[in-house]
Motif scaffolding. Structure first.
Motif, mmCIF file in Angstrom:
data_model
loop_
_atom_site.group_PDB
_atom_site.id
_atom_site.type_symbol
_atom_site.label_atom_id
_atom_site.label_comp_id
_atom_site.label_asym_id
_atom_site.label_seq_id
_atom_site.Cartn_x
_atom_site.Cartn_y
_atom_site.Cartn_z
ATOM 1 N N THR A 1 1.040 -1.527 -0.246
ATOM 2 C CA THR A 1 0.324 0.001 -0.059
ATOM 3 C C THR A 1 0.869 1.697 0.182
ATOM 4 N N ASN B 1 -3.582 -11.068 -1.727
ATOM 5 C CA ASN B 1 -3.115 -12.385 -0.684
ATOM 6 C C ASN B 1 -3.609 -13.731 -1.597
ATOM 7 N N ARG C 1 13.735 0.771 2.994
ATOM 8 C CA ARG C 1 14.512 -0.220 4.184
ATOM 9 C C ARG C 1 15.998 -0.233 2.944
ATOM 10 N N ALA D 1 3.108 -0.240 9.741
ATOM 11 C CA ALA D 1 3.917 -1.196 10.379
ATOM 12 C C ALA D 1 3.536 -2.464 9.095
ATOM 13 N N ARG E 1 12.379 -0.802 -6.565
ATOM 14 C CA ARG E 1 11.456 0.254 -5.706
ATOM 15 C C ARG E 1 11.236 2.084 -5.388
ATOM 16 N N ASN F 1 15.796 2.143 8.716
ATOM 17 C CA ASN F 1 15.724 1.191 9.771
ATOM 18 C C ASN F 1 14.198 2.042 10.176
ATOM 19 N N GLN F 2 12.675 2.132 9.926
ATOM 20 C CA GLN F 2 11.714 2.177 10.617
ATOM 21 C C GLN F 2 11.423 2.436 12.473
HETATM 22 N N1 LIG Z 1 -1.944 -8.332 3.831
HETATM 23 C C1 LIG Z 1 -3.598 -8.007 4.511
HETATM 24 O O1 LIG Z 1 -4.906 -8.833 4.327
HETATM 25 C C2 LIG Z 1 -3.910 -7.371 5.848
HETATM 26 C C3 LIG Z 1 -5.081 -6.896 5.968
HETATM 27 C C4 LIG Z 1 -5.615 -6.197 7.246
HETATM 28 C C5 LIG Z 1 -4.463 -4.954 8.007
HETATM 29 N N2 LIG Z 1 -2.849 -5.275 6.946
HETATM 30 C C6 LIG Z 1 -2.134 -4.384 7.184
HETATM 31 O O2 LIG Z 1 -1.521 -4.191 6.512
HETATM 32 C C7 LIG Z 1 -0.176 -3.722 7.168
HETATM 33 C C8 LIG Z 1 1.016 -4.212 5.995
HETATM 34 O O3 LIG Z 1 1.147 -3.053 4.704
HETATM 35 P P1 LIG Z 1 1.640 -3.022 3.331
HETATM 36 O O4 LIG Z 1 0.438 -4.821 2.800
HETATM 37 O O5 LIG Z 1 0.831 -2.451 2.418
HETATM 38 O O6 LIG Z 1 3.203 -3.345 3.723
HETATM 39 P P2 LIG Z 1 4.133 -4.489 3.337
HETATM 40 O O7 LIG Z 1 3.583 -4.711 1.946
HETATM 41 O O8 LIG Z 1 4.337 -5.806 4.264
HETATM 42 O O9 LIG Z 1 5.041 -3.540 3.096
HETATM 43 C C9 LIG Z 1 5.701 -3.564 4.279
HETATM 44 C C10 LIG Z 1 7.535 -2.540 3.670
HETATM 45 O O10 LIG Z 1 7.714 -1.854 5.032
HETATM 46 C C11 LIG Z 1 8.819 -2.470 4.825
HETATM 47 N N3 LIG Z 1 10.220 -2.381 6.015
HETATM 48 C C12 LIG Z 1 10.342 -4.291 6.615
HETATM 49 N N4 LIG Z 1 10.644 -3.694 7.735
HETATM 50 C C13 LIG Z 1 11.223 -2.441 7.696
HETATM 51 C C14 LIG Z 1 12.114 -1.974 8.081
HETATM 52 N N5 LIG Z 1 12.961 -2.199 9.730
HETATM 53 N N6 LIG Z 1 12.526 -0.067 8.517
HETATM 54 C C15 LIG Z 1 12.323 -0.282 7.305
HETATM 55 N N7 LIG Z 1 11.041 -0.955 6.230
HETATM 56 C C16 LIG Z 1 10.551 -2.283 6.688
HETATM 57 C C17 LIG Z 1 8.849 -3.565 4.051
HETATM 58 O O11 LIG Z 1 10.572 -3.968 3.033
HETATM 59 P P3 LIG Z 1 11.134 -4.584 2.225
HETATM 60 O O12 LIG Z 1 10.138 -4.959 1.120
HETATM 61 O O13 LIG Z 1 12.362 -4.532 1.513
HETATM 62 O O14 LIG Z 1 11.062 -6.022 3.120
HETATM 63 C C18 LIG Z 1 8.089 -3.008 2.643
HETATM 64 O O15 LIG Z 1 8.680 -2.265 1.828
HETATM 65 C C19 LIG Z 1 -0.308 -4.553 8.428
HETATM 66 O O16 LIG Z 1 0.253 -3.408 8.928
HETATM 67 C C20 LIG Z 1 -1.277 -5.478 8.463
HETATM 68 O O17 LIG Z 1 -2.008 -5.475 9.793
HETATM 69 C C21 LIG Z 1 -3.130 -6.334 5.764
#
Ligand SMILES: NC(=O)c1ccc[n+]([C@@H]2O[C@H](COP(=O)([O-])OP(=O)(O)OC[C@H]3O[C@@H](n4cnc5c(N)ncnc54)[C@H](OP(=O)(O)O)[C@@H]3O)[C@@H](O)[C@H]2O)c1
Length: 368
Positions: free
Chosen positions: A16, A148, A36, A77, A41, A56-57
């Motif tokens: 997102t 998913n 990170r 997160a 990207r 590192n966030q």
């Molecule tokens: N999937 C579902 O069905 C669903 C449903 C409801 C809510 N959610 C919520 O969606 C959220 C996740 O959102 P999303 O899917 O948009 O995220 P995402 O695709 O999981 O992206 C997370 C990003 O954060 C980066 N990251 C991880 N650790 C890091 C660090 N230490 N420092 C900096 N960047 C870091 C990752 O980097 P890399 O790509 O380089 O690894 C990735 O690009 C979660 O909070 C979850 O609860 C998900």
């Protein structure tokens, strides 16, 4: 010079975060994109005009630095352990930087006594963000993302199978939103805090779909017949550990298994679909089939060939040969606060009161 305030986008290389950052930049909004690593990207974000911040966030010092000169932020997160740590550090840094408005990505399931630790943490994070009246907050709380299902698209393309532990094939249990539509709602809320402060939104796709309908939509987009196969929780843990990107931690896999239980119990079907994509995002939500078609067009490796079929078969065998995750062991091994009476969403009075369940779904609970 832009007249918009500067916006920090966390998880900016994510599902997102990336579309949120790009959509803001397209509107001429200055964006600091927190990633990170400096990969393709980050390059895309730079080319689109973002001020890319690589660090590192989870580290509060990095968040403090990233928030300098910023007025609003998208708080996202990663789906990984220590979500509450990230959110607490984010909220402290946001208060110090005197941010005026934050849009936070939560969950439709968010509830205080949920069996999933991640979900309990989302509940606390949301409450924490809202404690400081000087900063307004909008919560965007999606259910199960359309993305998913795309984890399993290789098998659909090359073996004609859509495998997930979603229960009976004909029960309509989710109206899946695209990453882009979730981002559209986030952007709407970031750009108009006056209208959206304090509100909660739940972006969904346009209609509830059953697993069979999801398989059929995949089939139409892929140009072949795809059949849904309900698999066990055990098989799901094997698949998540075996198939690319296979980067889920044991903790994350154990939480995803709980979300699949909520899926079968009908929690994502409640009050879906919503109008939030059109009312906040300003456009009609994408149909699932269109989401899959877009994905297929961007992935030439989904075109059928004998070699790809063989390699999908090898992937399937790899899943069968991967040890299942002992979910009870993962829970026992983890050292965190356990709650006395965990409750799935529809067993929680607080959750049902705030999420207005429909009786027809409640009736089916025992059979899940
Ligand atoms: N999937 C579902 O069905 C669903 C449903 C409801 C809510 N959610 C919520 O969606 C959220 C996740 O959102 P999303 O899917 O948009 O995220 P995402 O695709 O999981 O992206 C997370 C990003 O954060 C980066 N990251 C991880 N650790 C890091 C660090 N230490 N420092 C900096 N960047 C870091 C990752 O980097 P890399 O790509 O380089 O690894 C990735 O690009 C979660 O909070 C979850 O609860 C998900």
């Amino acid at each position: 010079m832009s007249t918009y305030p500067k916006i920090l986008v966390t998880s900016a290389a994510g599902k997102t975060g990336l579309p949120v950052a790009v959509k803001l930049l397209e509107k001429g909004v200055p964006v600091r994109a927190f990633v990170r690593r400096n990969d393709h990207r980050a390059e895309t974000l730079k080319r689109a005009g973002a001020d890319v911040f690589v660090s590192n966030q989870y580290d509060i010092s990095a968040l403090r630095e990233a928030m300098q000169g910023v007025q609003r932020a998208y708080q996202c997160a990663p789906t990984a352990p220590n979500g509450l740590h990230f959110n607490a550090a984010f909220t402290v840094a946001a208060a110090e930087a005197k941010l005026e408005h934050v849009v936070t990505l939560g969950q439709w399931l968010s509830s205080a006594n949920h069996p999933s630790l991640f979900t309990r943490e989302v509940y606390l994070s949301d409450a924490l963000a809202r404690l400081r009246p000087a900063m307004t907050v909008t919560s965007v709380d999606p259910g199960w993302f359309a993305d998913n299902y795309l984890l399993m698209i290789d098998f659909a393309a090359h073996l004609g199978l859509f495998t997930m532990p979603l229960g009976l094939g004909d029960e309509k249990k989710n109206a899946p939103p695209s990453n882009e539509d979730i981002a559209q709602v986030v952007v709407g809320a970031l750009l108009d805090p006056k209208t959206h402060a304090g509100k909660r939104y739940r972006p969904t796709g346009p209609e509830l779909l059953s697993p069979n309908e999801i398989a059929e939509a995949m089939g139409r987009a892929l140009g072949r017949k795809v059949k849904y196969l309900d698999i066990s929780e055990k098989m799901m843990t094997k698949a998540l550990r075996a198939i690319p990107p296979n980067n889920y931690s044991e903790a994350a896999v154990s939480q995803l298994a709980i979300y699949a239980k909520e899926y079968r119990r009908g929690a994502f079907a409640l009050n879906a679909p919503t109008q939030d994509v059109s009312s906040v995002g300003g456009r009609e939500p994408e149909a699932f089939e269109d989401i899959v078609r877009r994905h297929v067009a961007a992935h030439p490796n989904l075109k059928q060939s004998f070699g790809r079929r063989l390699s999908a078969l090898a992937g399937f065998l790899k899943i069968l040969g991967t040890p299942a995750l002992d979910l009870a062991r993962v829970e026992r091994k983890r050292d965190y606060v356990e709650i006395k009476q965990p409750r799935f969403c529809q067993e929680s009075k607080e959750w049902t009161q705030t999420h207005t369940p429909q009786p027809r779904i409640l009736k089916n609970l025992e059979s899940a």
